[in-house]
Motif scaffolding. Structure first.
Motif, PDB file in Angstrom:
ATOM      1  N   ASN A  10      16.032  -1.887  17.362  1.00  0.00           N
ATOM      2  CA  ASN A  10      16.185  -1.591  15.936  1.00  0.00           C
ATOM      3  C   ASN A  10      15.344  -2.547  15.101  1.00  0.00           C
ATOM      4  N   THR A  11      15.197  -2.229  13.841  1.00  0.00           N
ATOM      5  CA  THR A  11      14.429  -3.069  12.929  1.00  0.00           C
ATOM      6  C   THR A  11      15.254  -3.371  11.684  1.00  0.00           C
ATOM      7  N   ALA A  12      15.324  -4.645  11.335  1.00  0.00           N
ATOM      8  CA  ALA A  12      15.983  -5.050  10.094  1.00  0.00           C
ATOM      9  C   ALA A  12      14.943  -5.008   8.976  1.00  0.00           C
ATOM     10  N   VAL A  13      15.195  -4.173   7.998  1.00  0.00           N
ATOM     11  CA  VAL A  13      14.276  -4.013   6.864  1.00  0.00           C
ATOM     12  C   VAL A  13      14.937  -4.626   5.632  1.00  0.00           C
ATOM     13  N   ARG A  14      14.302  -5.636   5.068  1.00  0.00           N
ATOM     14  CA  ARG A  14      14.812  -6.264   3.851  1.00  0.00           C
ATOM     15  C   ARG A  14      13.792  -6.089   2.732  1.00  0.00           C
ATOM     16  N   VAL A  15      14.226  -5.511   1.634  1.00  0.00           N
ATOM     17  CA  VAL A  15      13.349  -5.272   0.492  1.00  0.00           C
ATOM     18  C   VAL A  15      13.808  -6.163  -0.662  1.00  0.00           C
ATOM     19  N   GLU A  16      12.885  -6.995  -1.170  1.00  0.00           N
ATOM     20  CA  GLU A  16      13.173  -7.868  -2.300  1.00  0.00           C
ATOM     21  C   GLU A  16      12.372  -7.395  -3.510  1.00  0.00           C
ATOM     22  N   LEU A  17      13.049  -7.204  -4.605  1.00  0.00           N
ATOM     23  CA  LEU A  17      12.411  -6.733  -5.834  1.00  0.00           C
ATOM     24  C   LEU A  17      12.699  -7.737  -6.946  1.00  0.00           C
TER      25      LEU A  17
END
Length: 313
Positions: A267-274
């Motif tokens: 799996n892949t941990a996707v973290r999006v920071e805005l």
């Protein structure tokens, strides 16, 4: 012959019992009428914006007509708080009329405006009734004046960052393919966005994730254009090139970073920071509100990319 002393008149007793009820009913009627006035003045401009009727007589004639009828038929204000409520309500209505799409800001600010106005009204009322506590009551006023300078004389943490993280059943390469394909904004919006009508993108166009590539997001008022400024196997950075949307009245977009981390199970941990610069003050009030709105928008963006949380981590 002496007449026996007259006893209490049953009618007088009955009338005395009715007096409190009448007073209570009058207070209840005033509260109900003022509640309708508040809802009309704050909600009506917002609904007119949503229905694209903001420049019509519905706002400039219809809403004042309804307010005037309600106030004319309601019992007169008998307290400082009642008068404060009416004055602030009309002030909000007039402000909404001139702000047009900014009526959403008025809707968000209404609880703060009413709260400050009634706090000052209560301080003045207590200062009048309790002279020995006048100085203590009015001591709060300078603090309110100092707080009112935020945004003009000083700012408190105007730059905010919102983050969302999803663990998805994809490899980092598959996640990048989803990003290159672009978002599909037909996904259902979170409840907070549907409730508030907060503007969100309706379409996106771009052609990849190479450094220098630009993506344009269609928004109410005008597009938001972003550019890929850095990329490696672990993260992709975006900067905002231009913003013509209506959202710029409330905040200024700074950029976004997408972090990718592969897990041992594939799996892949996707973290999006805005990150953005808040343009509304005070920070203690509008900071959490804008953070919640942008956070809901970021979750909607992740859903639009098909980044669905994996059932197995």
């Amino acid at each position: 012959m002496t007449e026996p002393p007259a006893g209490p008149d049953p009618l007088d007793h009955h009338q005395s019992d009715l007096a409190p009820a009448t007073s209570s009913g009058s207070r209840g009627g005033r509260a109900f009428a003022l509640g309708i006035v508040a809802v009309t003045a704050v909600i009506a401009p917002f609904l007119l914006v949503r229905s694209d009727r903001f420049d019509t007589a519905a706002l400039f004639v219809g809403v004042p007509l309804v307010l005037a009828v309600i106030i004319a038929l309601s019992p007169p204000a008998k307290s400082l708080h009642g008068l404060t409520f009416r004055v602030v309500t009309f002030g909000l209505l007039i402000t909404s009329a001139f702000l047009h799409e900014g009526a959403a800001c008025v809707l968000m600010a209404a609880p703060l405006v009413y709260g400050v106005a009634h706090l000052v009204a209560e301080l003045v009322r207590q200062a009048r009734q309790l002279r020995q506590h006048r100085r203590a009551a009015l001591a709060v006023v300078p603090l309110l004046l100092l707080a009112s300078l935020e945004g003009s004389a000083y700012r408190v943490d105007p730059v905010q960052t919102v983050t969302t993280e999803r663990v998805v059943a994809m490899s980092p390469a598959q996640v990048e393919q989803r990003l290159q394909r672009g978002p599909d904004f037909s996904a259902a919006k979170p409840f907070l966005l549907r409730l508030s009508g907060y503007p969100t993108p309706t379409a996106a166009t771009g052609d990849g994730l190479a450094v220098g590539t630009r993506w344009s997001f269609t928004m109410a008022g005008g597009p938001i254009v972003t550019e890929v400024t850095a990329r490696d196997s672990r993260q992709i950075e975006f900067a905002v090139v231009s913003d013509q949307s209506k959202v710029q009245r409330w905040l200024g977009w700074r950029g976004a970073v997408v972090h990718l981390a592969q897990r041992d199970n594939g799996n892949t941990a996707v973290r999006v920071e805005l990150s953005f610069t808040r343009r509304l003050d005070p920070s203690w009030y509008f900071g959490p509100i804008e953070g919640a709105m942008v956070g809901a928008g970021l979750d909607h963006f992740a859903d639009s990319l098909g980044l669905v949380e994996s059932s197995r981590d």
